[in-house]
Enzyme design. Structure first.
Site, mmCIF file in Angstrom:
data_model
loop_
_atom_site.group_PDB
_atom_site.id
_atom_site.type_symbol
_atom_site.label_atom_id
_atom_site.label_comp_id
_atom_site.label_asym_id
_atom_site.label_seq_id
_atom_site.Cartn_x
_atom_site.Cartn_y
_atom_site.Cartn_z
ATOM 1 N N ARG A 118 0.679 -1.231 -0.212
ATOM 2 C CA ARG A 118 -0.241 0.333 -0.236
ATOM 3 C C ARG A 118 0.997 1.182 0.006
ATOM 4 N NH1 ARG A 118 -2.719 -3.066 3.536
ATOM 5 N NH2 ARG A 118 -4.771 -4.324 2.411
ATOM 6 N N LYS A 140 2.680 11.469 -11.853
ATOM 7 C CA LYS A 140 1.920 10.276 -12.603
ATOM 8 C C LYS A 140 2.528 9.103 -13.113
ATOM 9 C CE LYS A 140 -1.322 13.494 -15.358
ATOM 10 N NZ LYS A 140 -1.512 14.277 -15.874
ATOM 11 N N GLU A 182 7.935 17.942 -25.143
ATOM 12 C CA GLU A 182 7.900 18.331 -23.994
ATOM 13 C C GLU A 182 8.048 19.724 -23.590
ATOM 14 O OE1 GLU A 182 4.837 16.961 -23.132
ATOM 15 O OE2 GLU A 182 5.570 14.187 -23.389
ATOM 16 N N LYS A 224 6.854 22.286 -14.891
ATOM 17 C CA LYS A 224 6.384 21.882 -13.885
ATOM 18 C C LYS A 224 5.176 22.212 -12.596
ATOM 19 C CE LYS A 224 4.608 16.226 -14.671
ATOM 20 N NZ LYS A 224 4.791 15.432 -15.313
ATOM 21 N N GLU A 234 -4.692 16.921 -11.176
ATOM 22 C CA GLU A 234 -5.309 17.425 -12.078
ATOM 23 C C GLU A 234 -6.723 17.658 -12.383
ATOM 24 O OE1 GLU A 234 -3.004 15.813 -15.794
ATOM 25 O OE2 GLU A 234 -5.003 15.274 -16.148
ATOM 26 N N ARG A 238 -3.382 21.641 -14.297
ATOM 27 C CA ARG A 238 -2.943 20.348 -15.167
ATOM 28 C C ARG A 238 -3.182 19.893 -15.969
ATOM 29 N NH1 ARG A 238 1.046 16.096 -11.192
ATOM 30 N NH2 ARG A 238 1.556 15.205 -13.224
ATOM 31 N N ASN A 242 -0.921 18.990 -20.709
ATOM 32 C CA ASN A 242 -1.220 17.821 -22.065
ATOM 33 C C ASN A 242 -1.660 17.971 -23.503
ATOM 34 O OD1 ASN A 242 -1.808 15.229 -20.463
ATOM 35 N ND2 ASN A 242 -3.761 15.947 -19.429
ATOM 36 N N HIS A 245 -1.436 15.500 -26.664
ATOM 37 C CA HIS A 245 -2.087 14.526 -25.855
ATOM 38 C C HIS A 245 -3.187 14.219 -26.453
ATOM 39 C CE1 HIS A 245 1.941 15.850 -23.955
ATOM 40 N NE2 HIS A 245 2.372 14.468 -23.412
ATOM 41 N N HIS A 249 -1.737 10.423 -27.618
ATOM 42 C CA HIS A 249 -2.063 9.125 -26.907
ATOM 43 C C HIS A 249 -2.746 8.201 -28.168
ATOM 44 C CE1 HIS A 249 -2.107 10.377 -22.342
ATOM 45 N NE2 HIS A 249 -0.324 10.296 -23.301
ATOM 46 N N HIS A 262 6.932 8.568 -27.605
ATOM 47 C CA HIS A 262 5.480 9.134 -27.370
ATOM 48 C C HIS A 262 5.710 10.841 -27.497
ATOM 49 C CE1 HIS A 262 2.950 10.679 -23.642
ATOM 50 N NE2 HIS A 262 4.074 11.808 -23.559
HETATM 51 P P1 NAD Z 1 11.258 5.501 -22.733
HETATM 52 O O1 NAD Z 1 11.183 5.035 -21.153
HETATM 53 O O2 NAD Z 1 10.951 3.899 -23.339
HETATM 54 O O3 NAD Z 1 13.116 5.762 -22.588
HETATM 55 C C1 NAD Z 1 13.088 5.732 -24.443
HETATM 56 C C2 NAD Z 1 13.998 4.548 -24.922
HETATM 57 O O4 NAD Z 1 15.985 5.597 -24.319
HETATM 58 C C3 NAD Z 1 14.501 3.386 -23.988
HETATM 59 O O5 NAD Z 1 15.204 2.444 -25.267
HETATM 60 C C4 NAD Z 1 15.405 3.238 -22.672
HETATM 61 O O6 NAD Z 1 15.873 2.276 -22.897
HETATM 62 C C5 NAD Z 1 17.005 4.228 -23.613
HETATM 63 N N1 NAD Z 1 17.362 5.334 -22.691
HETATM 64 C C6 NAD Z 1 16.589 5.680 -21.415
HETATM 65 N N2 NAD Z 1 18.177 6.244 -20.696
HETATM 66 C C7 NAD Z 1 19.311 6.351 -21.821
HETATM 67 C C8 NAD Z 1 20.223 6.499 -21.799
HETATM 68 N N3 NAD Z 1 21.035 8.231 -21.219
HETATM 69 N N4 NAD Z 1 20.467 6.020 -22.738
HETATM 70 C C9 NAD Z 1 20.871 5.696 -24.070
HETATM 71 N N5 NAD Z 1 19.710 4.878 -24.195
HETATM 72 C C10 NAD Z 1 19.150 5.230 -22.832
HETATM 73 O O7 NAD Z 1 10.764 6.578 -22.701
HETATM 74 P P2 NAD Z 1 10.677 8.469 -22.117
HETATM 75 O O8 NAD Z 1 10.369 8.858 -23.511
HETATM 76 O O9 NAD Z 1 11.388 7.820 -21.623
HETATM 77 O O10 NAD Z 1 9.763 7.700 -22.270
HETATM 78 C C11 NAD Z 1 8.055 7.615 -23.022
HETATM 79 C C12 NAD Z 1 7.191 7.175 -20.938
HETATM 80 O O11 NAD Z 1 7.174 8.563 -20.400
HETATM 81 C C13 NAD Z 1 5.962 7.124 -22.188
HETATM 82 O O12 NAD Z 1 5.604 5.753 -21.470
HETATM 83 C C14 NAD Z 1 5.011 8.181 -21.750
HETATM 84 O O13 NAD Z 1 3.965 7.510 -21.416
HETATM 85 C C15 NAD Z 1 5.646 8.415 -20.674
HETATM 86 N N6 NAD Z 1 5.094 9.529 -19.698
HETATM 87 C C16 NAD Z 1 5.201 9.660 -18.192
HETATM 88 C C17 NAD Z 1 4.665 11.304 -17.519
HETATM 89 C C18 NAD Z 1 4.331 11.444 -16.455
HETATM 90 O O14 NAD Z 1 4.062 12.696 -16.320
HETATM 91 N N7 NAD Z 1 3.923 10.047 -15.889
HETATM 92 C C19 NAD Z 1 5.297 12.634 -18.739
HETATM 93 C C20 NAD Z 1 5.163 12.215 -19.667
HETATM 94 C C21 NAD Z 1 5.744 11.022 -20.500
HETATM 95 N N1 GLY Z 2 2.890 14.410 -18.459
HETATM 96 C C1 GLY Z 2 1.454 15.634 -17.994
HETATM 97 C C2 GLY Z 2 1.334 15.514 -16.441
HETATM 98 O O1 GLY Z 2 1.959 15.074 -16.093
HETATM 99 O O2 GLY Z 2 0.179 15.759 -16.353
#
Ligand code: NAD
Ligand code: GLY
Length: 357
Positions: A118, A140, A182, A224, A234, A238, A242, A245, A249, A262
């Site tokens: 939890r 998030k 972003e 942010k 949100e 917040r 998006n 997005h 998405h 993404h």
């Molecule tokens: P990802 O985590 O898939 O990373 C992209 C690629 O880069 C992967 O192959 C990873 O292994 C590689 N990688 C990571 N760090 C590296 C480094 N230093 N050197 C070499 N390779 C490296 O993708 P991302 O773009 O980081 O994140 C996308 C995800 O984040 C999506 O799932 C999206 O929904 C989520 N997201 C979440 C929020 C939130 O607020 N929580 C906001 C935006 C996006």
């Molecule tokens: N990436 C959108 C949020 O964190 O609200």
């Protein structure tokens, strides 16, 4: 090192931004409550940075889980690998989880932390630009469902965020650009001066100039944090984070997770949102050209993929978290640097924008 603060009362935390921060035990230790630490990474990032990170954790009992790499693995089945390790190795309620990787690892680790017994504490060590400017900040967390992106998750804040910009040197160019989508978003929704700075510093960012990256990351995190502080869960402002997005998405889900990045899908979405805003008379065509030019300068797409039909995208957008009473809501631009949510619009206009994209 630059330290920012996300101010959320009892859930406040620091964001450390700088070079050579991985391996600095004193930046991690104060944020670890118990004696057990589970480090979560993936098969690409672990060979690069796991050892260095573990070297800063020698005072603790540590174990690691290495997940498969890719958006297509951001699901409940793979999440279970984290719980399996935690339970097999008898990690208790004082355990701290550490996410070392991009947004996928960060979102999954945060969700695992929110659920395990939890709720146990977790730390974000984001290693992609996208994760450093967006996903590691704000709490998030979650996983995808075949029917919708990030549809299963929780708001759960980390104890701290450690951003070592040196990790960006191993990132592929395409991933760097995805993060810049972003970054552009913050300028457009909230910070015109930053948008203008991006227009004149795009080249420096693309060649990974440390000063330019540090500035862009800190400014993005600052933007942010300001929004999250006012609306953590949100219910209002917040939602403006998006921008792009809703389309983005739908494109990601429609093409199949992992087929488009993404940030790339968000870039197309921002471009569509800009055109939508212009059709409503909120911004003008010159603004749209300017927005698309910056997106393209950052080596990002602005056109919808041919393999998706407009019907498919419209249907997928119905699963968006912003849908209220069956109506798709969009974040659009009232002006450059000013975003607004909209739910009253002519559905024909929406179709026309997508046809012309
Ligand atoms: P990802 O985590 O898939 O990373 C992209 C690629 O880069 C992967 O192959 C990873 O292994 C590689 N990688 C990571 N760090 C590296 C480094 N230093 N050197 C070499 N390779 C490296 O993708 P991302 O773009 O980081 O994140 C996308 C995800 O984040 C999506 O799932 C999206 O929904 C989520 N997201 C979440 C929020 C939130 O607020 N929580 C906001 C935006 C996006
Ligand atoms: N990436 C959108 C949020 O964190 O609200």
């Amino acid at each position: 090192m630059n330290t920012l603060q996300v101010d959320l009362g009892a859930r406040s935390y620091p964001i450390y931004i700088g070079e050579a921060l991985l391996g600095q035990a004193e930046l991690l230790k104060p944020h670890i409550k118990g004696r057990q630490v589970l480090l979560v990474s993936n098969e690409t990032v672990a060979p690069l940075y796991l050892e260095k990170t573990l070297a800063a954790l020698t005072d603790f009992e540590t174990a690691s889980v290495i997940l498969p790499d890719g958006e297509e693995y951001k699901n409940l089945e793979v999440l279970n690998q984290i719980f399996d390790t935690l339970l097999h190795q008898r990690f208790d309620r004082q355990t701290t989880l550490v996410a070392l990787g991009g947004g996928v690892v960060g979102d999954m680790t945060g969700f695992a932390a929110a659920c395990y017994q939890r709720g146990v504490p977790f730390i974000q060590i984001p290693t992609t630009l996208l994760a450093q400017v967006d996903s590691s900040v704000g709490g998030k967390t979650g996983v995808n469902h075949p029917l919708g992106k990030n549809m299963i998750g929780a708001f759960y804040q980390p104890q701290s965020v450690l951003i070592d910009i040196e990790t960006l040197h191993t990132l592929e160019d395409r991933q760097l650009s995805a993060g810049l989508a972003e970054v552009i978003k913050y300028g457009l929704i909230n910070d015109l001066a930053f948008f203008e700075w991006l227009e004149s510093h795009a080249e420096e960012l693309l060649v990974r100039n440390s000063q330019a990256l540090s500035f862009a990351i800190a400014r993005s995190c600052h933007n942010k944090a300001q929004i999250v502080e006012k609306d953590e869960r949100e219910s209002g402002q917040r939602v403006l984070l998006n921008l792009g997005h809703t389309f983005g998405h739908a494109i990601e889900t429609g093409l199949g997770y992992g087929q488009i990045l993404h940030g790339e899908a968000v870039a197309i979405g921002i471009s569509l949102a800009a055109q939508f805003s212009a059709r409503l008379g909120w911004i003008n065509d010159t603004d749209v050209t300017r927005i698309k030019a910056l997106i393209e300068k950052m080596r990002l797409p602005t056109q919808l993929p041919n393999s998706l039909t407009i019907e498919q995208i419209l249907e997928l957008m119905q699963v968006d978290k912003k849908v209220r009473e069956g109506k798709i809501r969009f974040v659009l631009l009232k002006d450059l640097g000013v975003a607004q949510i909209i739910d009253q619009y002519d559905p024909l206009l929406l179709r026309q924008i997508m046809v012309n994209c």
